[in-house]
Scaffold this motif. Structure first.
Motif, mmCIF file in Angstrom:
data_model
loop_
_atom_site.group_PDB
_atom_site.id
_atom_site.type_symbol
_atom_site.label_atom_id
_atom_site.label_comp_id
_atom_site.label_asym_id
_atom_site.label_seq_id
_atom_site.Cartn_x
_atom_site.Cartn_y
_atom_site.Cartn_z
ATOM 1 N N ALA A 1 0.825 -1.203 0.000
ATOM 2 C CA ALA A 1 0.000 0.000 0.000
ATOM 3 C C ALA A 1 0.862 1.256 0.000
ATOM 4 O O ALA A 1 0.438 2.300 -0.465
ATOM 5 N N LEU A 2 2.061 1.146 0.544
ATOM 6 C CA LEU A 2 2.886 2.339 0.729
ATOM 7 C C LEU A 2 4.121 2.314 -0.164
ATOM 8 O O LEU A 2 4.654 1.258 -0.489
ATOM 9 N N THR A 3 4.574 3.505 -0.504
ATOM 10 C CA THR A 3 5.803 3.657 -1.274
ATOM 11 C C THR A 3 6.389 5.024 -0.947
ATOM 12 O O THR A 3 5.696 5.881 -0.396
ATOM 13 N N PHE A 4 7.658 5.214 -1.286
ATOM 14 C CA PHE A 4 8.155 6.577 -1.324
ATOM 15 C C PHE A 4 7.550 7.226 -2.544
ATOM 16 O O PHE A 4 7.421 6.603 -3.608
ATOM 17 N N GLY A 5 7.193 8.478 -2.400
ATOM 18 C CA GLY A 5 6.686 9.216 -3.541
ATOM 19 C C GLY A 5 7.455 10.522 -3.665
ATOM 20 O O GLY A 5 7.867 11.109 -2.662
ATOM 21 N N GLY A 6 7.640 10.969 -4.900
ATOM 22 C CA GLY A 6 8.274 12.262 -5.123
ATOM 23 C C GLY A 6 9.787 12.191 -5.124
ATOM 24 O O GLY A 6 10.369 11.135 -4.933
ATOM 25 N N LEU B 1 10.153 14.432 -1.031
ATOM 26 C CA LEU B 1 10.087 13.002 -0.775
ATOM 27 C C LEU B 1 9.216 12.713 0.444
ATOM 28 O O LEU B 1 9.407 13.310 1.497
ATOM 29 N N SER C 1 3.854 7.582 0.745
ATOM 30 C CA SER C 1 2.564 7.821 0.108
ATOM 31 C C SER C 1 1.927 6.513 -0.349
ATOM 32 O O SER C 1 2.597 5.491 -0.440
ATOM 33 N N THR C 2 0.662 6.590 -0.640
ATOM 34 C CA THR C 2 0.009 5.495 -1.365
ATOM 35 C C THR C 2 0.098 5.832 -2.854
ATOM 36 O O THR C 2 0.546 6.921 -3.208
ATOM 37 N N ALA C 3 -0.357 4.945 -3.721
ATOM 38 C CA ALA C 3 -0.391 5.259 -5.144
ATOM 39 C C ALA C 3 -1.290 6.465 -5.363
ATOM 40 O O ALA C 3 -2.432 6.486 -4.908
ATOM 41 N N PHE C 4 -0.768 7.478 -6.017
ATOM 42 C CA PHE C 4 -1.501 8.703 -6.316
ATOM 43 C C PHE C 4 -2.026 9.391 -5.061
ATOM 44 O O PHE C 4 -2.948 10.189 -5.121
ATOM 45 N N GLY C 5 -1.436 9.028 -3.899
ATOM 46 C CA GLY C 5 -1.848 9.678 -2.659
ATOM 47 C C GLY C 5 -3.280 9.391 -2.239
ATOM 48 O O GLY C 5 -3.849 10.121 -1.421
ATOM 49 N N ILE C 6 -3.860 8.317 -2.769
ATOM 50 C CA ILE C 6 -5.249 8.011 -2.412
ATOM 51 C C ILE C 6 -5.359 7.695 -0.925
ATOM 52 O O ILE C 6 -4.383 7.319 -0.285
#
Lengths: 417, 901, 75
Positions: free
Chosen positions: B169-174, B179, B182-187
């Motif tokens: 469900a989680l990843t680094f984003g940006g 940085l 986040s979730t995918a697309f911040g949902i």
């Protein structure tokens, strides 16, 4: 001092897509020989040739191939790293544009040697024409039977995918590049395991720089003995040096390893500094190599000699700074670039590079203190000591060397407050 | 494994080859600082705090990802290392925009601890200011909070989510500068693939991820941790209730890495569904129904009233007119006391509990085949199985932490997973093979697998010859059961059945994992016998990482069975019909005991209709929502002359009671639960119970005593000692011995180490017995009027009848109400869209609920979770019983569905 | 650069002969070049085709300067 055109021999001599032109000028001899020798013998020849990587880290190529080849059966991958994002480095482009068939031949031989069926060439996104050329080259190669099933009537099958880089310095780092191809974040990874053990999609993978791979057909075509006649003990062959910065003539020059000194190189090929003032400092191995002051420029152009002088040969991107420029400006310029290129994976590099950039800007504005210089040193040391990959370990080196070699430049802006 | 000897800080250390330096140091008590290490995860190496110096190597090396080497000399701390760590900490603090003063993590924050240890100056690179608050993926989530200003981007939460929970469900984003996690697309988290296990919150080394409901309710120094056993499913996760003694509230639930069996992992229920403990709806006074209305009563009144009524009914109609429903939610001690009360005080064997509705067929089947009705092997052994065959168990939802072991077996150790389930359940993602058998056709599937194993000579003849009996008769019965024949019955392609048979039989060790998809059928016992056959046929029982492993549904359903809350056995599965055993219990309990076995739970209610049962005493169960064919069950609850319900809430069942008695919940009790792997584990009191409530066993003792049979104990430990004295399989259990880690029965005496897996050299019954099993169709088949096959079961977020889970705001957000799953094509034909209100009808009842249109179920089949009182699936289910185990067929009935206008 | 259309996207899929784990990164580059960003629909679709999670693909895309996950407004 003169050039030794071993890898660049054919550059500009044939139309890049013209396979016949390449073949007429001694091309494909190596590939045919390789397919006749068998993979183990190819690896053995590369080992005996003493070829080391030209991408910056200088790892021996033959042993690297042997590691991947020695891993268990199953898919393996070969990746040609043409990201060439290091500052002051533009030599690979010369080969990619000028003798692409040779690079392709090298890729095919490497894939054959390690047992890879899928290969990639990951090209810097700014090299748009190069990418277009390579996309056409793949089509031509497929037509001519150099990509696909049963290369030259052998049982060897291989494919090549041209991948356009996505504008990130870090993807020049082998694991970040692999992550990229896996559609993961562009970030380095811990080693071990090494790419030869668990690389692309968890499979054994060899990543070689363009220049490295261009050496392969030369070695196999001319023979190991001929190859080893060039260069110095422990570092045979030639190297492509990119020359830039405050010189009259920038360019890429292929030199026999150890054929001259840095000063000679700058004077003879660069025709001296732009303004005619003396050289102040040089980065001999790209933007992350430590600065060498004028007094150290008498060193020969070999890995050992440059290391003894206090820097690294790295990507052999020689960046020249002339008297009159301040070390503060040099450092600020470098940190401005690297300050937005950390992959962000590990703490010291992610935060350190940003803090260092902020501090140098403050110093540059004339708002710095001697305490700030100490902070630069401390952060720099922490990054060198504790970062994951080559970027974090190396970007502070020019900063640390500048502080050591040119303290007066920093003191001057601080005193001027 | 080869051992390696090295020196760390001058101390000689010997560890297995491949151990990382950090772990080697930890093994001798040297704590190398780290902010991103967790023994459950691959080294992240992001914090770089764990750098050490290795003699002969230039510079520093991180210790979390550097394997030890023979003769290596490691220095873990000196001035140079300390300076680097201090600078790294100061860099981290330069991005840590929140002070400790108002942070919930104060006192339990690794960043704070190391900053103190290395005297890091938080302002060295300037004090950062808080950034404007932006909504993030957790802003709208009721369980979890994420504050990027406290986040050090170590990646532990992301890695946990990916590597352990495998929810991704989680990843680094940006990129650098922006940085964040986040979730995918911040949902919103609740829209993502998150399963709300809360592992991210617990693994966070700072206060960046927090249990939202716990904010402001207490910091580390305000909290007292009590180790106990989770009261939800049968996994038996060890949890630490973090209680603020000033408010007497459970502030949060944590779990220690390394604890058995869950290694610090929890699911959403254990983590976020403890609100019920402090619910305002808890019962706090006995209630007596007068003129149809409940009135508060004193304990004396209530106990006297019950004793009088039960005594009268017993005198007038005989003891067999009374029945007791014990509870799989209560402790072993409660269950022991309850069945003793029913048997010795009332004088009947009419005692049962909800195991009847979940694993009665397991007990019936495995006792016949092996001699013991429990999970043969241990949870931990699943990790090392070469093949895992999951059939009729949606493990990820019903036993989430066991599912983690299965996923780990596949991901880390290359186990081959076969999933036989009508639905595209979560585990299918990890499976080599998915066999979506038509509900109620398991025997056909397993018979065909065995047919392949025999015809392709993949069987283990040595095992069959030496350890089993009855093989020939079984093999004869299988002769014609080809995969092609099974394909016609199950709809699973014959080739897949062959593949499954080959994978299972070909594996060095193969474990069968099953649950109610196997047991809740009129052929439940047959299904279980088939699985036992399959395991013996290939020699996959009686050794490590093999076996037949029923996953028990309720926290203490294993214990309730073990302690004799069953109509045919005393504690420890000792038959009530065996005169010698009866004599033993008569002596121990100083009372003559009835010689005939009693009725089972569904039979209780049927016997109310015939007038044979006049009174029912229910402790902590909710049949008015959990039992099949609710219209009939509820009618019986209404009809019965006298109904006592002992519970923590005024449940659907309690509404029917004549007397309601308020009791303690698990967090208020001392005692033991026995988990699905036969592990007897401690339950400890963590909070003060509501004034006016009483402990279950104490209430029962008082009623018994009032009825003239003395039952007095000074605590749970005394009860356990009595249990041990008359229950051979619990003979060696004592509170002392299970204080830190439980013990797995059989544990026959004080020196017995407990039993990791059953039937090692010899089956409990001597020889393993093969049973020929014929395929029989389910009790009800589809027709033009009821064209769908309806299955019922659990979902991840709710538990049983929802009395506990539905008190949690975090859970209600993600699982607000019931639904029926229907295949997208069927829905299309009926004009049903996702979220539409629909009516599901069977021959027994009709229920309105919401449609969940999906591809994860096959066309022609429906699935409904049974937790929801507003759309009770059990209005629809059939009360046809397995003839041997008397378990109802919750998994198959014929249904119709239409859109509500 | 063109407006995102599922049909155009499907043609891109056809052009590369199907999306797999091995060519996904290169393919997403083509999507980016065609539409100026990689829409959520695309991420969902390629996730289903490759077995990679949407989370992973999103996380990856946002780490590159030359990938966008939202259409950038000109303002």
């Amino acid at each position: 001092m003169k050039e030794t055109k071993l890898l660049t021999r054919r550059v500009g001599k044939y139309e890049p897509l013209d396979l016949k032109g390449y073949e007429a000028d001694g091309g494909l001899v190596a590939l045919k020989r390789a397919l006749a020798m068998g993979p183990e013998s190819v690896i053995e020849e590369i080992k005996r040739a003493g070829l080391v990587g030209r991408g910056g880290a200088g790892f021996p190529t033959g042993p690297k191939w042997a590691m991947a080849a020695g891993e268990e059966q199953g898919p393996k991958y070969f990746i040609c790293n043409a990201e060439e994002g290091e500052l002051g480095t533009f030599k690979d482009k010369v080969l990619l544009d000028g003798d692409p068939w040779m690079v392709l031949e090298g890729i095919l031989i490497a894939a054959y040697a390690i047992g890879a069926k899928q290969t990639y060439i990951y090209i810097n996104g700014e090299y748009e024409q190069t990418i277009q050329l390579w996309e056409k080259l793949v089509v031509e190669a497929r037509k001519a039977g150099f990509l696909g099933d049963g290369i030259l009537g052998s049982k060897f099958s291989v494919n090549l995918q041209v991948v356009k880089g996505k504008g990130l310095y870090i993807t020049g780092e082998e694991f970040a590049l692999i992550s990229s191809l896996e559609t993961r974040r562009a970030a380095s990874r811990l080693k071990p395991p090494y790419p030869t053990q668990k690389g692309l999609f968890g499979r054994p993978t060899v990543v070689n720089n363009v220049e490295t791979i261009a050496n392969v057909p030369v070695i196999l075509a001319n023979g190991v003995e001929a190859y080893r006649k060039l260069g110095v003990e422990g570092e045979p062959g030639t190297r492509l040096f990119s020359l830039s910065g405050a010189v009259k003539e920038s360019g890429v020059y292929e030199l026999e390893v150890g054929s001259g000194t840095l000063t000679e190189f700058i004077d003879e090929f660069g025709r001296g500094t732009s303004s005619g003032r003396p050289v102040k400092a040089v980065q001999p191995g790209g933007g992350t190599s430590a600065l060498l002051a004028r007094a150290s420029l008498g060193c020969k152009l070999t890995t050992q000699a440059i290391r003894q002088a206090g820097s690294e040969i790295g990507t052999a991107g020689v960046i020249v700074y002339e008297e009159g420029s301040s070390a503060v400006d040099i450092v600020k310029g470098l940190l401005k670039f690297y300050g937005s290129e950390s992959c962000g994976r590990c703490a010291p590099c992610r935060i350190g590079v940003v803090r260092m950039r902020e501090i140098i800007e403050k110093v540059f504005q004339g708002e710095g203190t001697t305490e700030d210089l100490e902070q630069l040193r401390q952060i720099g040391k922490a990054c060198v000591a504790a970062s994951t990959c080559g970027m974090g370990q190396a970007f502070p080196l020019p900063v640390l060397s500048a502080l050591e070699l040119f303290p007066q430049d920093f003191e001057a802006v601080i005193e001027n407050r | 494994m080869k051992e390696v000897c090295l020196t760390i800080d001058g101390r000689e250390v010997t560890v297995p080859e491949g151990t990382m330096i950090l772990e080697a140091a930890k093994s001798v008590g040297i704590d190398i600082p780290n902010l991103c290490y967790d023994s459950r995860l691959k080294p992240a190496g992001t914090c770089r705090m764990c750098v050490v110096q290795i003699e002969g190597r230039p510079g520093l090396t991180i210790s979390c990802n550097t394997p030890v080497a023979e003769g290596m000399e490691v220095c873990t701390d000196n001035d140079e290392i300390a300076a680097i760590r201090k600078t790294v900490l100061e860099l981290l603090l330069s991005e840590h925009r929140v002070a400790c003063t108002s942070c919930d993590k104060d006192g339990a924050c690794k960043l704070q601890d190391y900053a103190y240890r290395y005297q890091a100056n938080e302002g060295r690179f300037g004090l950062p200011e808080r950034r404007p608050v932006k909504p993030n993926y957790a802003t709208n989530n009721k369980a979890i909070l994420y504050d990027p200003d406290r986040c050090i981007l170590c990646g532990l939460c992301i890695n946990y989510c990916e590597e352990v929970q495998k929810a991704e469900a989680l990843t680094f984003g940006g990129r650098l500068g922006q940085l964040e996690v986040s979730t995918a697309f911040g949902i919103d988290l609740q829209e993502s693939s998150c399963v709300l296990c809360g592992g991210c919150v617990e693994i966070c080394p700072t206060g960046a991820m927090l249990d939202r409901a716990a904010i402001g309710k207490g910091r580390e120094k305000d909290l007292t941790r009590t180790r106990t056993t989770c009261a939800y499913c049968g996994v038996g996760c060890q949890i630490d209730l973090n209680v603020n003694l000033k408010t007497n509230k459970i502030v949060r639930v944590t779990s220690e890495v390394g604890c058995i069996p869950n290694d610090g992992n929890l699911c959403v229920k254990g983590r976020f569904a403890m609100d019920f403990v402090a619910s305002e709806k808890r019962l706090a006074s006995p209630l007596i129904k007068r003129n149809g209305e409940f009135e508060k009563a004193t304990w004396d009144e209530a106990i006297n009233f019950i004793a009088e009524r039960l005594t009268k009914i017993k005198t007038q109609n005989g003891p067999d007119s009374i029945a007791g429903l014990s509870s799989a939610k209560c402790t072993n001690e409660d269950n022991y006391i309850f069945q003793k009360f029913i048997r010795a005080s009332i004088g009947t064997n009419n005692v049962d509990h909800c195991a009847r509705l979940c694993h009665a067929s397991t007990v019936a089947g495995l006792v016949r085949a092996f001699g013991s009705g429990a999970m043969t092997n241990s949870i931990d052994e699943l990790k090392n199985a070469a093949c895992i065959f999951v059939i009729g168990s949606n493990t990820s939802e019903a036993h989430p932490v066991i599912a983690l072991n299965i996923k780990e077996a596949v991901a880390k150790n290359g186990a081959k997973l076969i999933v036989a389930d009508p639905r595209q359940i979560d585990l299918v993602r990890f499976a080599e093979l998915h066999l979506p058998q038509k509900p109620g056709t398991d025997v056909a599937l397993i018979n065909a697998m065995m047919n392949v194993i025999i015809s392709e000579k993949l069987l283990d003849s040595d095992f069959i010859n030496e350890r089993t009996e009855g093989f020939d008769a079984m093999a004869e019965a299988l002769k014609d059961f080809t995969p092609e024949k099974a394909e016609e019955i199950t709809t699973v392609p014959a080739e897949k059945i062959r593949q499954a048979a080959r994978i299972y039989a070909g594996a060095l060790t193969a474990s069968i994992v099953y649950s109610m998809g196997i047991t809740q059928h009129t052929t439940g016992t047959d299904n279980v016998l088939s699985l036992a056959n399959l395991s013996m046929l290939t020699g996959n029982v009686g050794k490590e990482s093999t076996g037949v492993n029923p996953l028990r549904g309720q926290n203490n359903v294993q214990g309730a069975c073990d302690l004799g809350a069953l109509p045919n056995v005393y504690p420890g599965y000792q038959s009530v019909e065996d005169p010698q055993i009866r004599a033993k219990f008569e002596k121990a309990w100083a009372k003559e005991l009835p010689p005939n076995k009693g009725l089972t739970v569904v039979e209780f209610f049927h016997a109310v209709e015939t007038g044979d049962i006049k009174a029912i005493y229910i402790m902590g169960e909710n049949p008015a929502l959990s039992d099949p064919n609710l219209n009939r069950t509820r009618k019986a609850l209404e009809m019965v002359d006298f109904l006592v319900v002992q519970d923590i809430f005024l449940s659907e069942t309690a509404q029917y009671a004549d007397v309601v008695l308020p009791s303690f919940c698990f967090a208020e009790k001392d005692g033991t639960f026995t988990n699905t792997e036969r592990r007897v584990q401690r339950v400890r009191k963590a909070v003060t119970p509501p004034a006016g409530a009483r402990n279950d066993w104490e209430i029962v003792c008082e009623v018994a005593t009032k009825m003239g049979y003395q039952m007095q104990y000074d605590g749970a430990e005394t009860i356990m000692n009595e249990i041990a004295s008359i229950t051979p399989i619990y003979g060696g259990i004592s509170f002392d011995r299970i204080d830190s880690v439980g013990l797995q029965w059989p544990c026959t005496d004080k020196d017995h180490p407990g039993t990791k897996y059953l039937h090692k050299e010899k089956f409990t019954r001597g020889m393993g017995k093969f049973h020929p099993v014929e395929f029989k169709a389910p009790a009800e088949s589809t027709d033009a009027k009821f064209p769908f096959v309806l299955s019922t079961g659990r979902q991840l977020y709710q538990f049983h009848t929802g009395t506990m889970t539905r008190k949690s705001a975090a859970i209600n957000q993600v699982s607000p109400t019931g639904y029926v799953e229907i295949h997208i094509e069927d829905a299309g034909k009926l004009g049903i869209a996702d979220g539409d209100s629909v009516e599901v009808v069977t021959r027994r009842g009709r229920v309105s609920t919401l449609a969940k249109v999906t591809r994860s179920i096959e066309s022609g089949w429906l699935f409904m979770p049974f937790h929801f009182r507003e759309g009770p699936a059990n209005m629809l289910t059939i009360d046809a019983l397995d003839p041997l185990a008397k378990i109802p067929e919750y998994k198959v009935c014929a249904a119709a569905i239409k859109k509500n206008s | 650069m063109q407006k995102f259309k599922m049909e155009t996207y499907q043609n891109l899929v056809k052009d590369v002969g199907g999306v797999t784990a091995e060519n996904l990164f290169m393919f997403l580059g083509k999507v980016q070049e065609a539409f100026g960003y990689v829409p959520r629909e695309v991420v969902r679709d390629v996730a289903a085709r490759t077995g990679f999670s949407e989370t992973r693909i999103y996380g990856a895309l946002t780490s590159y300067r030359d990938f966008k996950v939202r259409l950038e407004c000109d303002d």
